[in-house]
Design a protein around this motif. Structure first.
Motif, PDB file in Angstrom:
ATOM      1  N   ALA A 246     -13.508   6.502  12.037  1.00 54.04           N
ATOM      2  CA  ALA A 246     -12.324   6.645  12.881  1.00 54.04           C
ATOM      3  C   ALA A 246     -11.346   7.587  12.200  1.00 54.04           C
ATOM      4  CB  ALA A 246     -11.671   5.289  13.139  1.00 54.04           C
ATOM      5  N   PHE A 247     -10.642   8.364  13.009  1.00 52.67           N
ATOM      6  CA  PHE A 247      -9.650   9.295  12.492  1.00 52.67           C
ATOM      7  C   PHE A 247      -8.382   8.534  12.140  1.00 52.67           C
ATOM      8  CE2 PHE A 247      -6.105  12.258  13.155  1.00 52.67           C
ATOM      9  CZ  PHE A 247      -6.484  13.276  12.286  1.00 52.67           C
ATOM     10  N   VAL A 248      -7.936   8.666  10.886  1.00 53.60           N
ATOM     11  CA  VAL A 248      -6.740   7.947  10.429  1.00 53.60           C
ATOM     12  C   VAL A 248      -5.631   8.902  10.028  1.00 53.60           C
ATOM     13  CG1 VAL A 248      -8.063   5.944   9.671  1.00 53.60           C
ATOM     14  CG2 VAL A 248      -7.627   7.823   8.062  1.00 53.60           C
ATOM     15  N   GLY A 249      -5.819  10.201  10.209  1.00 51.06           N
ATOM     16  CA  GLY A 249      -4.789  11.168   9.856  1.00 51.06           C
ATOM     17  C   GLY A 249      -4.537  11.185   8.353  1.00 51.06           C
ATOM     18  N   PHE A 250      -3.264  11.103   7.991  1.00 50.84           N
ATOM     19  CA  PHE A 250      -2.895  11.121   6.573  1.00 50.84           C
ATOM     20  C   PHE A 250      -2.713   9.710   6.010  1.00 50.84           C
ATOM     21  CE2 PHE A 250      -1.586  15.280   8.144  1.00 50.84           C
ATOM     22  CZ  PHE A 250      -2.133  16.112   7.176  1.00 50.84           C
ATOM     23  N   GLY A 251      -3.345   8.729   6.658  1.00 50.01           N
ATOM     24  CA  GLY A 251      -3.224   7.352   6.189  1.00 50.01           C
ATOM     25  C   GLY A 251      -3.791   7.149   4.797  1.00 50.01           C
ATOM     26  N   ASN A 252      -4.912   7.816   4.510  1.00 50.34           N
ATOM     27  CA  ASN A 252      -5.493   7.686   3.169  1.00 50.34           C
ATOM     28  C   ASN A 252      -4.561   8.240   2.101  1.00 50.34           C
ATOM     29  OD1 ASN A 252      -7.974   6.460   3.850  1.00 50.34           O
ATOM     30  ND2 ASN A 252      -8.839   8.432   4.465  1.00 50.34           N
ATOM     31  N   PHE A 253      -3.883   9.328   2.406  1.00 50.00           N
ATOM     32  CA  PHE A 253      -2.965   9.923   1.436  1.00 50.00           C
ATOM     33  C   PHE A 253      -1.736   9.040   1.233  1.00 50.00           C
ATOM     34  CE2 PHE A 253      -5.410  13.483   3.086  1.00 50.00           C
ATOM     35  CZ  PHE A 253      -5.760  14.155   1.930  1.00 50.00           C
ATOM     36  N   GLU A 254      -1.245   8.417   2.307  1.00 53.08           N
ATOM     37  CA  GLU A 254      -0.114   7.495   2.172  1.00 53.08           C
ATOM     38  C   GLU A 254      -0.501   6.302   1.303  1.00 53.08           C
ATOM     39  OE1 GLU A 254       0.974   6.467   6.117  1.00 53.08           O
ATOM     40  OE2 GLU A 254       1.756   8.463   6.625  1.00 53.08           O
ATOM     41  N   GLU A 255      -1.703   5.760   1.537  1.00 53.09           N
ATOM     42  CA  GLU A 255      -2.169   4.651   0.699  1.00 53.09           C
ATOM     43  C   GLU A 255      -2.372   5.092  -0.741  1.00 53.09           C
ATOM     44  OE1 GLU A 255      -5.978   1.566   0.420  1.00 53.09           O
ATOM     45  OE2 GLU A 255      -5.795   2.972   2.089  1.00 53.09           O
ATOM     46  N   LEU A 256      -2.853   6.322  -0.902  1.00 49.17           N
ATOM     47  CA  LEU A 256      -3.114   6.842  -2.244  1.00 49.17           C
ATOM     48  C   LEU A 256      -1.836   6.937  -3.063  1.00 49.17           C
ATOM     49  CD1 LEU A 256      -5.303   8.152  -4.104  1.00 49.17           C
ATOM     50  CD2 LEU A 256      -4.601  10.344  -3.145  1.00 49.17           C
ATOM     51  N   PHE A 257      -0.793   7.518  -2.494  1.00 53.40           N
ATOM     52  CA  PHE A 257       0.437   7.717  -3.251  1.00 53.40           C
ATOM     53  C   PHE A 257       1.188   6.408  -3.493  1.00 53.40           C
ATOM     54  CE2 PHE A 257       0.144  12.084  -1.283  1.00 53.40           C
ATOM     55  CZ  PHE A 257      -0.282  12.680  -2.454  1.00 53.40           C
ATOM     56  N   ALA A 258       0.843   5.374  -2.714  1.00 55.32           N
ATOM     57  CA  ALA A 258       1.457   4.067  -2.940  1.00 55.32           C
ATOM     58  C   ALA A 258       0.648   3.203  -3.891  1.00 55.32           C
ATOM     59  CB  ALA A 258       1.624   3.332  -1.607  1.00 55.32           C
ATOM     60  N   ASP A 259      -0.526   3.679  -4.293  1.00 57.16           N
ATOM     61  CA  ASP A 259      -1.428   2.914  -5.149  1.00 57.16           C
ATOM     62  C   ASP A 259      -1.011   3.065  -6.612  1.00 57.16           C
ATOM     63  OD1 ASP A 259      -3.473   1.577  -6.342  1.00 57.16           O
ATOM     64  OD2 ASP A 259      -5.063   2.928  -5.672  1.00 57.16           O
ATOM     65  N   GLN A 260      -0.718   1.949  -7.266  1.00 59.26           N
ATOM     66  CA  GLN A 260      -0.321   1.987  -8.677  1.00 59.26           C
ATOM     67  C   GLN A 260      -1.472   2.456  -9.558  1.00 59.26           C
ATOM     68  OE1 GLN A 260       1.270  -1.812  -9.829  1.00 59.26           O
ATOM     69  NE2 GLN A 260       3.133  -1.576  -8.612  1.00 59.26           N
ATOM     70  N   GLY A 261      -2.708   2.107  -9.180  1.00 53.02           N
ATOM     71  CA  GLY A 261      -3.860   2.556  -9.959  1.00 53.02           C
ATOM     72  C   GLY A 261      -3.994   4.065  -9.965  1.00 53.02           C
ATOM     73  N   PHE A 262      -3.755   4.704  -8.798  1.00 52.38           N
ATOM     74  CA  PHE A 262      -3.819   6.161  -8.738  1.00 52.38           C
ATOM     75  C   PHE A 262      -2.699   6.789  -9.558  1.00 52.38           C
ATOM     76  CE2 PHE A 262      -2.198  10.063  -6.791  1.00 52.38           C
ATOM     77  CZ  PHE A 262      -3.304  10.880  -6.945  1.00 52.38           C
ATOM     78  N   ARG A 263      -1.508   6.230  -9.473  1.00 52.68           N
ATOM     79  CA  ARG A 263      -0.393   6.770 -10.260  1.00 52.68           C
ATOM     80  C   ARG A 263      -0.689   6.662 -11.749  1.00 52.68           C
ATOM     81  NH1 ARG A 263       3.087   4.216  -6.272  1.00 52.68           N
ATOM     82  NH2 ARG A 263       3.484   2.483  -7.703  1.00 52.68           N
TER      83      ARG A 263
END
Length: 318
Positions: free
Chosen positions: A74-91
């Motif tokens: 399914a197309f989620v747009g920039f949802g993955n990027f929003e989740e990514l930048f909010a992820d403490q593990g990624f930071r």
């Protein structure tokens, strides 16, 4: 444009040009264009197929919720990027990668240059020293990581045994949040040191002796003055190349993290490529992992362009 085409073009600019000359000029231009595309075409096709199309495909996947092996998405747009930048593990992995690069790149350049200067100033065993320092770069990093794991073992490792023999405190180097990232950075410097040294040796051999003679005449006869006024400026292009290559290799660090720490303890040693691998192939969150890949690529391209632009202004070319 060839000499024949240039002469025909000059004739075309005159009032007395004939239709036959114009036709010959057009044929000449077409032939040159076809020749140019025939030479550049294969490389351009490979660049598009091997780089631009995969990057475009990864960006498209990053806009979906596709999971590896799934039959639908399914197309989620920039949802993955929003989740990514909010992820403490990624930071945490982003900060760890930056800290790692900041330690590895200057350390590799400084030590590589120092060793190259010492080898070049020596009178004997140059080939032996070059081989010894270049071997870590040629060796398989996986095997070397296992060797480092044995050296850093908390009880039977040679590092702790040596420290204990001198009455110094020991540590669990790969399981302590305070030491794991600096230890990985030391391994990264050791791995890239030989590559930087060989390039600096080649750069030192390309410096004309006349420049050192001129420096002596001008009063710069001390080694530090010669280093500052001749050696370092003439090594500018080599230094810029080493800087960019080592920085890219540091950003792409994965093997040592995967073998030695698995990103732990906690997220203390997690790097961007390990985050990409874990999300895409362990958790099978391919869309989310693709968003990590897009951010990683954007960071690498931006930093490379900035490095090249900033350093190119300070580099002296012969």
């Amino acid at each position: 444009m060839s000499i024949a085409a240039s002469s025909l073009e000059d004739e075309a600019g005159s009032a007395s040009v004939t239709p036959a000359a114009r036709k010959a000029l057009r044929h000449q231009r077409i032939a040159e264009t076809l020749a140019a595309w025939s030479l550049a075409g294969p490389a351009l096709i490979l660049l598009v197929v091997l780089f631009f199309l995969p990057v475009f495909a990864v960006f498209l996947v990053a806009l979906t919720d596709w999971q590896f092996g799934a039959t639908s998405l399914a197309f989620v747009g920039f949802g993955n990027f929003e989740e990514l930048f909010a992820d403490q593990g990624f930071r945490a992995s982003f900060v760890n990668t930056i800290v790692y690069v900041v330690i590895v790149v200057p350390g590799t350049i400084v030590l590589g240059l120092v060793i190259a200067l010492l080898i070049e100033s020596g009178k004997s065993c140059r080939a032996f020293y070059r081989a010894v320092h270049f071997l870590p770069f040629m060796a398989t990093l996986t095997a070397m990581a296992i060797a480092w794991e044995a050296l850093l073992h908390p009880t039977i490792g040679l590092v702790n045994q040596t420290l204990a023999g001198f009455g110094l405190p020991t540590a669990n180097w790969l399981r302590d949040e305070a030491t794991v990232l600096p230890v990985l950075a030391v391994i990264g410097i050791w791995q890239n040191l030989g590559y930087a040294m060989v390039l600096f040796l080649a750069g030192l051999k390309s410096i004309p002796q006349d420049l050192y003679d001129a420096a002596d005449i001008d009063g710069a006869d001390l080694w530090l003055d010669r280093l500052r006024t001749v050696t370092l400026p003439m090594l500018g292009p080599v230094t810029m190349f080493v800087f960019i290559v080592v920085a890219l290799k540091a950003f792409e660090t994965f093997d040592t993290v995967q073998i030695l720490t698995q990103g732990g303890p906690g997220h203390a040693s997690e790097m961007l490529l390990f985050t990409l691998y874990r999300e895409s192939f362990q958790y099978l969150r391919t869309g989310y992992g693709a968003s990590v890949a897009v951010v990683f690529l954007a960071i690498v391209v931006a930093l490379t362009l900035i490095q090249a632009r900033v350093m190119d202004k300070r580099v002296h070319y012969q």
